[in-house]
Write a protein that holds these residues in place. Structure first.
Motif, PDB file in Angstrom:
ATOM      1  N   MET A  83     -22.509 -56.050  27.387  1.00  0.00           N
ATOM      2  CA  MET A  83     -21.574 -57.096  27.819  1.00  0.00           C
ATOM      3  C   MET A  83     -20.227 -56.523  28.229  1.00  0.00           C
ATOM      4  SD  MET A  83     -22.336 -60.223  25.249  1.00  0.00           S
ATOM      5  CE  MET A  83     -23.676 -61.338  25.578  1.00  0.00           C
ATOM      6  N   LEU A  84     -19.735 -55.546  27.497  1.00  0.00           N
ATOM      7  CA  LEU A  84     -18.448 -54.954  27.865  1.00  0.00           C
ATOM      8  C   LEU A  84     -18.559 -54.153  29.153  1.00  0.00           C
ATOM      9  CD1 LEU A  84     -16.990 -53.921  24.397  1.00  0.00           C
ATOM     10  CD2 LEU A  84     -16.277 -55.798  25.875  1.00  0.00           C
ATOM     11  N   VAL A  94     -15.828 -64.749  30.014  1.00  0.00           N
ATOM     12  CA  VAL A  94     -16.733 -65.109  28.918  1.00  0.00           C
ATOM     13  C   VAL A  94     -17.551 -63.888  28.486  1.00  0.00           C
ATOM     14  CG1 VAL A  94     -18.684 -66.566  28.263  1.00  0.00           C
ATOM     15  CG2 VAL A  94     -16.822 -67.526  29.616  1.00  0.00           C
ATOM     16  N   THR A  95     -18.023 -63.106  29.458  1.00  0.00           N
ATOM     17  CA  THR A  95     -18.787 -61.895  29.139  1.00  0.00           C
ATOM     18  C   THR A  95     -17.921 -60.909  28.366  1.00  0.00           C
ATOM     19  OG1 THR A  95     -20.058 -62.218  31.166  1.00  0.00           O
ATOM     20  CG2 THR A  95     -20.203 -60.064  30.136  1.00  0.00           C
ATOM     21  N   ILE A  96     -16.672 -60.750  28.786  1.00  0.00           N
ATOM     22  CA  ILE A  96     -15.756 -59.849  28.073  1.00  0.00           C
ATOM     23  C   ILE A  96     -15.526 -60.350  26.653  1.00  0.00           C
ATOM     24  CG2 ILE A  96     -13.373 -59.018  27.974  1.00  0.00           C
ATOM     25  CD1 ILE A  96     -13.426 -58.948  31.064  1.00  0.00           C
ATOM     26  N   ALA A  97     -15.285 -61.656  26.509  1.00  0.00           N
ATOM     27  CA  ALA A  97     -15.023 -62.212  25.172  1.00  0.00           C
ATOM     28  C   ALA A  97     -16.227 -62.022  24.246  1.00  0.00           C
ATOM     29  CB  ALA A  97     -14.672 -63.696  25.290  1.00  0.00           C
ATOM     30  N   LEU A  98     -17.434 -62.283  24.746  1.00  0.00           N
ATOM     31  CA  LEU A  98     -18.634 -62.093  23.918  1.00  0.00           C
ATOM     32  C   LEU A  98     -18.834 -60.621  23.570  1.00  0.00           C
ATOM     33  CD1 LEU A  98     -21.087 -64.589  25.650  1.00  0.00           C
ATOM     34  CD2 LEU A  98     -20.114 -64.787  23.359  1.00  0.00           C
ATOM     35  N   GLY A  99     -18.590 -59.735  24.535  1.00  0.00           N
ATOM     36  CA  GLY A  99     -18.706 -58.309  24.270  1.00  0.00           C
ATOM     37  C   GLY A  99     -17.718 -57.839  23.208  1.00  0.00           C
ATOM     38  N   LEU A 100     -16.476 -58.318  23.296  1.00  0.00           N
ATOM     39  CA  LEU A 100     -15.471 -57.956  22.291  1.00  0.00           C
ATOM     40  C   LEU A 100     -15.860 -58.497  20.920  1.00  0.00           C
ATOM     41  CD1 LEU A 100     -12.157 -58.487  24.296  1.00  0.00           C
ATOM     42  CD2 LEU A 100     -13.210 -56.313  23.654  1.00  0.00           C
TER      43      LEU A 100
END
Length: 195
Positions: A83-84, A94-100
């Motif tokens: 995801m990151l 949203v992808t960045i937030a889920l990856g973090l």
């Protein structure tokens, strides 16, 4: 090839299907559906289930699931990385937030990096929200100077003697600064992923 025990118990079959519905959802969310991770996890749980003692399938399956762990926990590192990597390339928030979020529960180094980037993105969100609140809370939001001359950025509940310094310029400054910080953070995230 997908592995699934030949269950005689409908309860055990449903528990298996529910477990791997979550696995498939997480893998699809991270863009990892075609990597074979799902099949690997199915084989691991299948082998663990066959090794469990006892006759009844539901308790054996529950014990096997307890030993291998929850799907989100087992996939955490792969989900964070995928995801990151994708989020830093596309800039999708949203992808960045889920990856973090997933990275917070991996190694200490990854968790610290995720927390630092998360804090940066929270600042970006704060600037954007402040700019968008300006038309609603005109006199109470922006860059405010109190009677003692101290500046503060944000909203104030009481307006006794304080003056808002930027006026309507708060909107373009907040949105522009937020966008620049978002792009800079995403670029730094991409650079950190390439190491």
């Amino acid at each position: 090839m997908s592995v699934r025990p030949s269950f005689t118990s409908a309860v055990a079959a449903k528990a298996w299907d529910d477990h791997f519905a979550e696995v498939d959802r997480l893998l699809a969310q991270a863009g990892l559906s075609d990597t074979g991770l799902g099949d690997d996890l199915r084989r691991q749980l299948h082998d663990r289930f066959l090794a469990e003692p006892g006759e009844r399938e539901p308790p054996r399956l529950q014990a096997a699931m307890g030993r291998v762990g929850r799907p989100a926990d087992r996939l955490r590192e792969e989900l964070a990385k995928a995801m990151l990597d994708r989020g830093s390339r596309t800039g999708h928030p949203v992808t960045i937030a889920l990856g973090l979020w997933h990275a917070l529960f991996t190694s200490t180094r990854e968790a610290l990096l995720a927390a630092a980037f998360g804090l940066g993105y929270v600042v970006v969100i704060g600037l954007m929200v402040l700019a968008l609140l300006k038309p609603i809370l005109f006199r109470n939001s922006g860059l405010v100077r109190d009677p003692a001359g101290q500046l503060s950025l944000g909203t104030v509940t009481e307006y006794s003697g304080s003056t808002e310094v930027l006026g309507w310029w708060t909107i373009p400054i907040g949105l522009g600064l937020g966008a620049v910080l978002y792009l800079a953070l995403t670029l730094l995230l991409r650079l950190s992923r390439s190491r």
